[in-house]
Design a protein around this motif. Sequence first.
Motif, short mmCIF file in Angstrom:
data_model
loop_
_atom_site.label_atom_id
_atom_site.label_comp_id
_atom_site.label_asym_id
_atom_site.label_seq_id
_atom_site.Cartn_x
_atom_site.Cartn_y
_atom_site.Cartn_z
N LYS A 412 0.83 -1.20 0.00
CA LYS A 412 0.00 0.00 0.00
C LYS A 412 0.87 1.25 0.00
O LYS A 412 1.77 1.40 0.81
CB LYS A 412 -0.93 0.01 1.21
N VAL A 413 0.56 2.17 -0.93
CA VAL A 413 1.26 3.44 -1.01
C VAL A 413 0.43 4.49 -0.28
O VAL A 413 -0.76 4.68 -0.57
CB VAL A 413 1.49 3.87 -2.48
N GLU A 414 1.06 5.15 0.68
CA GLU A 414 0.38 6.18 1.47
C GLU A 414 0.66 7.56 0.86
O GLU A 414 1.52 7.72 0.01
CB GLU A 414 0.89 6.15 2.92
N PRO A 416 -0.89 11.76 -0.25
CA PRO A 416 -1.91 12.40 -1.11
C PRO A 416 -1.79 11.98 -2.57
O PRO A 416 -0.69 11.96 -3.13
CB PRO A 416 -1.63 13.89 -0.93
N GLU A 417 -2.92 11.64 -3.17
CA GLU A 417 -2.92 11.17 -4.55
C GLU A 417 -2.49 12.25 -5.53
O GLU A 417 -1.93 11.96 -6.59
CB GLU A 417 -4.32 10.66 -4.93
N ASP A 418 -2.76 13.53 -5.19
CA ASP A 418 -2.44 14.62 -6.12
C ASP A 418 -1.04 15.19 -5.92
O ASP A 418 -0.66 16.16 -6.57
CB ASP A 418 -3.47 15.74 -5.99
N GLN A 419 -0.27 14.57 -5.00
CA GLN A 419 1.11 15.02 -4.78
C GLN A 419 2.05 13.82 -4.80
O GLN A 419 2.43 13.29 -3.75
CB GLN A 419 1.22 15.77 -3.44
N PRO A 420 2.41 13.37 -5.99
CA PRO A 420 3.21 12.14 -6.13
C PRO A 420 4.49 12.12 -5.30
O PRO A 420 4.88 11.07 -4.77
CB PRO A 420 3.54 12.11 -7.63
N GLN A 423 4.10 10.69 -1.82
CA GLN A 423 3.60 9.33 -1.66
C GLN A 423 4.73 8.42 -1.19
O GLN A 423 5.87 8.53 -1.67
CB GLN A 423 3.02 8.83 -2.98
N ASN A 498 8.43 8.12 -5.31
CA ASN A 498 8.52 8.84 -6.58
C ASN A 498 9.70 9.81 -6.64
O ASN A 498 9.73 10.74 -7.44
CB ASN A 498 7.21 9.59 -6.86
#
Length: 704
Positions: A412-414, A416-420, A423, A498
Motif C-alpha cells: 500500500k502506497v500512502e 496524497p494522490e495529487d502530490q506524487p 507518496q 517517486n
Amino acid sequence: MKKLLLSLMCLCSLGAHADEGMWTLYNLPNAIFEQMKQYGFQLPMDQLYQSDNAVKNAVINFGGYCSGVVVSPDGLVFTNHHCGFECIRSHSTVEHDYMLNGFIAKSYAEELPNEDLFVSFMVEQKDVTDSLNSLGLSSLPVEKVSDFVDSVENAWSKSIRQQDSTLRVEVKPFYEGNKYYLTTYRDFEDVRLVFSVPKSMGKFGGETDNWMWPRQTCDYSVFRIYADPKTNGPAKYSKDNVPYHPKSWAKVSMDGYKPGDFAMIMGYPGSTSRYLSSYGIKERHDAINAPRVQVRGVKQEIMLRHMRADEAVRIKYDSKYANSSNYWKNSIGMNKCIDSIGLIQQKQEFEMRLRQWQEETGYLKGQLDFDKMAELYQKRLALTRVRTLFTETFLAQDQLSARAWKSNWGMKVEGPEDQPKKQYIQFDDNSEEWDEATDKEMLAALLKNYRTQMTNADYLPAFYQTIDKKFHGDYTAYVNALYKKSQLMKNGKPIYVNKKSYQKDMGVQYGLDLTELLAKIGADRKQLSYDIAEQEKWLCAAKLRMEQDLPNYSDANFTMRMTYGQIGEYTLGGRPSGYYTTARSLWEKMQKADDNFEYFAEPVMHELLSAKDYGKYSDPLTGTLQLCFLSNNDITGGNSGSPIFNGKGELLGLAFDGNWDSLASDIFFDRQLARTINVDVRFMLYMMDRWGHADRLLKEIGVQ
C-alpha cells in the motif's frame, strides 16, 4: 514372467484399494462404505457427513495449512504442535519462551489471541461441473479456465453471503479439472492458544526423527475457538467474545487399539499427484526435488548454526527452519522412493496399457497425445529447474529480499494522490522476527550458490553484473551494502517512492531485477504449462473411463477428505516395524542427548516418562503408556493435526507424519509400506495432566 508381474503390480498399484484413497464425503461410493464396515466401522453412513452430529462436523481446517478437531462443548481444539508452531513462537520472548518451556492457560482470561489465525468448518459440498459447463466452461481454452471459475466463484460467494453472512464458498477443480466441486465453509477468526507442551516434547527428535519410525514425538497443541456472545457465531477478535459451543464434538477414547482395528482419518490433505504422468514424475524428481534439496541444505546449515549459538536467534528462526527442513527431507525421501521402486517405469508401463486402450476405443482421439506430452515435458524440464532454483533462493528467504518483493508487489502506497512526491511506503519494525547477521550470511551464500547452480546466463538477475563490477565478485560485500544503504531497511520511516533516490536505491533495484526475471521465467513456461495441464487432464479422464467400474478418488487439493484403514505395522527387509512406541523407548532416547541435542528433555520429562504407573493413561493390553502408533491411512501435507478415529467415531489421536519408506506417497501409494504416524491421545492427555496439571481442560474434555 518378470515383465508380466511388473505390469500386474503397476495395474494394482494405480487402481483403488481398500486402504488407499482420499475420499470426498458427500458422494462416498457405496463400495467404499461397505469395505469400511468390513474393516470395523460401526456408524451408519449419515454419521459421516449428513447428520447434525456427523463426524465431519468436529473436523476443522486449521489456519489454511493444517487440520484439527474440536474435542469439547466449549470449542477446545486439538491440532499438531508443528501446526501451532508459529503461533507459539509469536508469543515467545527470551523472558517468556513458550516455545522452549511450553504454555498453560489457567483460565479463559489467560488464553492468547492469534492475529490472522482462523479455523473453518465445512458445511456442505456438491458437484457444480454441469452448472459451470452451462455457463460456458467447457468451451473455454485452458488458459482462460482459472479466471472464469474465479469469476463464477465470486458471484456465488456474493449470493450466499446475502443469505448468510457467516458463510463463504470455494470452487475447486477435481480429477485434474474434469470435475468441479463447490464447498461451503463457516470461518471463525478468534482462535486462542490454550496449551502447548515444551519443545523438547512437541518436537522431540527434531530433524533426526522427522519422517522416521519408531517415533516418540508428543506432536500436539491446544487452541480454543471464540464466538459472538449473542449468536454463538463467527466474530472478529474481541475481549467480549466467549468460547464457541458446537452442536457436536469428538469424544476421546481411552480404550486404545490393537493390530487390525479400524482407523479413519478426516482432514485437509494439501496436494497429491497420483494421476501424474511418468514425464511429470521425472520432472518432479530432477527439476523440483533435487534442486530444492540442494538450495535448502545451504541455508539450513547457516540458520541452524546461528540458532544454536544464540537463544534469541533460535526463537526467531525455529519456525522458519522447521518449515524449510520438513520438505527438504521429504524431497530427499521422495526421490529415494521413486528410484527404489522404479516408479517412473511403472507409470510408463501403465501408460502403454492406457495408450493401447485408447487406440482400441478411440476415446479422446485427437486430444490425449502421449507423444505430444513427452515433447512438452522435455521442453519444460530445464525451465522448471530454473524456477525451482530461483524461488528457493530468492523468494523472501531473508528480510531484505522479503521487503524487496513486497515493495514491488501490492504494498500500500500512502500519501496524497495529487502530490506524487509525497507518496510513500513504510515498513514496521519487525526486528523481533529476524536477525541481521543470520540473514546477511544466508543471502550471501544463496547468491553465490545460485550462480554456481545456474548454467544458463539468461536466468541470472541483472544485479550479478553489479556484484562483478562494483564489488569484484564479493557477495558478502554486496549484501552488507544492501542492508546498510537500502531505504527498504528503514523501520517506521516513510520511503518516498517517486523520488530519484528511490529508483536508484540498491534494494529497490535488487527487487526490480528479481521481479523482471521471475516474469521472464513465468512467460517462458506459460504456454508449455497450459498445454501440459491439458494433456494431464485428458490422461486422467482416460484413466477414469478405462476404470469406470472401479471407485476412483481425486487428488488432494486441501478440501476435506476421509481415509480409512487399519492399525498395524509394516515389514521391511524381513524386519517388522512394531505398531506403537512406549514411554520407555522415549526415556531411552533421552539418555542420548549428549550425542544428539534433538533428544534433549528437561529433568521433569525424564521423571514423567520413567514412571512405573501411568494410571488411567496406560493401555489396557500392554499396561504401559503408548506414545505414537501406526495405521495404513492415506495422508499427505495438510493432514497434520487430522483426527484419527476408531470404528465408533471416537478420537484415538492425531496424525502428524508419514514414514520414510513411503515418501513418494504424494504420487504413488505403496500399500505394503505406506503408514501414517499418529500421536496417541492418551499420551497427549497424560502430558496435560502430569506435566501441565490442566485439570480444567481435562474436565472439559470429559476424562476427569
